[in-house]
Design an enzyme around this catalytic site. Sequence first.
Site, PDB file in Angstrom:
ATOM      1  CG  PHE A   1       3.194   0.548 -26.063  1.00 40.71           C
ATOM      2  CD1 PHE A   1       3.507  -0.824 -25.976  1.00 40.71           C
ATOM      3  CD2 PHE A   1       4.001   1.352 -26.837  1.00 40.71           C
ATOM      4  CE1 PHE A   1       4.598  -1.361 -26.665  1.00 40.71           C
ATOM      5  CE2 PHE A   1       5.082   0.822 -27.535  1.00 40.71           C
ATOM      6  CZ  PHE A   1       5.381  -0.532 -27.446  1.00 40.71           C
ATOM      7  CG  ASN A   2       2.070   5.870 -22.842  1.00 40.96           C
ATOM      8  OD1 ASN A   2       2.872   5.223 -23.518  1.00 40.96           O
ATOM      9  ND2 ASN A   2       2.393   6.986 -22.242  1.00 40.96           N
TER      10      ASN A   2
ATOM     11  CG  PHE B   1       5.605  18.488 -20.504  1.00 40.50           C
ATOM     12  CD1 PHE B   1       5.654  19.665 -19.760  1.00 40.50           C
ATOM     13  CD2 PHE B   1       5.246  17.316 -19.842  1.00 40.50           C
ATOM     14  CE1 PHE B   1       5.347  19.679 -18.414  1.00 40.50           C
ATOM     15  CE2 PHE B   1       4.941  17.310 -18.490  1.00 40.50           C
ATOM     16  CZ  PHE B   1       4.983  18.500 -17.771  1.00 40.50           C
TER      17      PHE B   1
ATOM     18  CG  ASP C   1       8.499  -4.033   0.947  1.00 43.51           C
ATOM     19  OD1 ASP C   1       9.022  -4.835   0.144  1.00 43.51           O
ATOM     20  OD2 ASP C   1       8.733  -2.818   0.933  1.00 43.51           O
TER      21      ASP C   1
ATOM     22  CE1 TYR D   1       8.775   1.955 -13.593  1.00 43.15           C
ATOM     23  CE2 TYR D   1       8.929   3.013 -15.748  1.00 43.15           C
ATOM     24  CZ  TYR D   1       8.306   2.141 -14.885  1.00 43.15           C
ATOM     25  OH  TYR D   1       7.210   1.419 -15.316  1.00 43.15           O
TER      26      TYR D   1
ATOM     27  CE  LYS E   1       8.519  -1.604 -14.528  1.00 47.47           C
ATOM     28  NZ  LYS E   1       7.844  -2.525 -13.596  1.00 47.47           N
TER      29      LYS E   1
ATOM     30  CG  LEU F   1      -1.999  -1.166   1.196  1.00 44.87           C
ATOM     31  CD1 LEU F   1      -2.988  -1.010   2.353  1.00 44.87           C
ATOM     32  CD2 LEU F   1      -2.770  -1.298  -0.123  1.00 44.87           C
TER      33      LEU F   1
ATOM     34  N   GLY G   1      -0.278  21.646 -18.449  1.00 40.97           N
ATOM     35  CA  GLY G   1       0.929  22.081 -19.158  1.00 40.97           C
ATOM     36  C   GLY G   1       1.226  21.053 -20.236  1.00 40.97           C
TER      37      GLY G   1
ATOM     38  CB  SER H   1       7.713  -0.192 -19.211  1.00 37.26           C
ATOM     39  OG  SER H   1       7.610   1.080 -19.800  1.00 37.26           O
TER      40      SER H   1
END
Length: 335
Positions: A178-179, A218, A58, A149, A153, A33, A216, A124
């Site tokens: 992907f996203n 980018f 954990d 990060y 992966k 969590l 915003g 990813s």
Amino acid sequence: MNILVTGGAGYIGSHTLVTLIEAGHTPIVVDSLHNSSRVSLERVAQITGVQPNFYQLDIRDKAALSEIFSQHAIDAVIHFAGLKAVGESSVKPLLYYQNNLDSTLILLEVMQAHGVKKLVFSSSATVYGSAPIPYTESSPAGQGITNPYGQTKYIIECILRDVAASDDSLEFTALRYFNPIGAHSSGLIGEDPSGIPNNLMPYIAQVAVGVRDTLGVFGDDYDTTDGTGVRDYIHVDDLAEGHVAALTHSKPGFRAINLGSGNGTSVLELVHAFERASGRAIPYTILPRRAGDLPEFYADATIASQALNWHSSRTIDDACRDTWNWQSKNPQGYN
Ligand code: NAD
Ligand code: UFG
């Protein structure tokens, strides 16, 4: 099957729990969590009528993780648990290497000790770094990754490949997402980032609901259709179904498979789709490019359709509608 789901209280994990339960599987959830809420699991129970077994833990706690494997006859593991904030990973690289690598090594040791052979891992598209687009599974991976990060992966994929090569009864699948965007159609579960969202879709949704004033954007000077960044957005429920397909079509060895739609959408195209879905204006300002961002990437999704009999079926408009349903019903997320 009894499926141990690490990180199952998180965004993608909670949606996958629903899909697993609906497909007749029994998930056993392990999550610290650290970046999620127990409420997501209550909502999964509301949607499915099934309260998943849950251990707050954990997974680097080897003895406690091992005890869970002793208590349940685990058939397979889906490993979502990990830290995922790209920017934070450059500020706290040791935290990211420690958490993401150690948790995976310990999980693999415990699986080995308990004779569990099947694993699906959350990888990813970031592993493709600077490869040419569209990314195919044979594109070079591991070159030009711009943050710790993404490195975790890639390194975890290397570990999985080596471990699978040492024992031909192991079945390891790395799914290169992907996203992910969208939410369950009920509006009961969705993406609930802590603090200021790093990713585009939750930011747009928070502007639409009035939590933030302005998006915003980018950069609008990339060599793309409208100058803004292009990504392959995939509905989280399509992604969830991809995990069930990966378990169903699991086979010996290590495989890395793209989960994407194969289509690119620009930042402004997503903004306008969300405006249509929500009926709200999304004010935005153009900002400089964000360090480390690529102009454009999307998947070649052929292997997923051949090897997993899976393809994405939900559209960008579906994802915007479902995100708005979630965000408007839960303006403050799970709080
Ligand atoms: P999330 O943060 O919502 O879920 C991850 C979960 O893992 C959280 O609930 C967190 O509390 C838990 N966790 C982290 N470290 C842990 C540990 N050591 N022990 C136990 N639990 C731990 O993230 P998500 O968006 O659902 O992503 C799931 C996975 O997919 C992650 O591995 C992420 O890196 C990967 N991924 C996500 C995206 C994306 O854009 N969301 C894209 C590609 C890959
Ligand atoms: N963007 C904005 N404004 C924002 C946020 C994002 O303009 O406030 C733009 C970005 O510049 C980019 C696009 O929206 O062009 C998508 O950005 P995201 O941060 O939503 O997603 P990324 O493609 O940068 O990265 C995400 C995850 C990574 C993962 C990658 C591929 O954060 O962990 O998708 O799966 F590796």
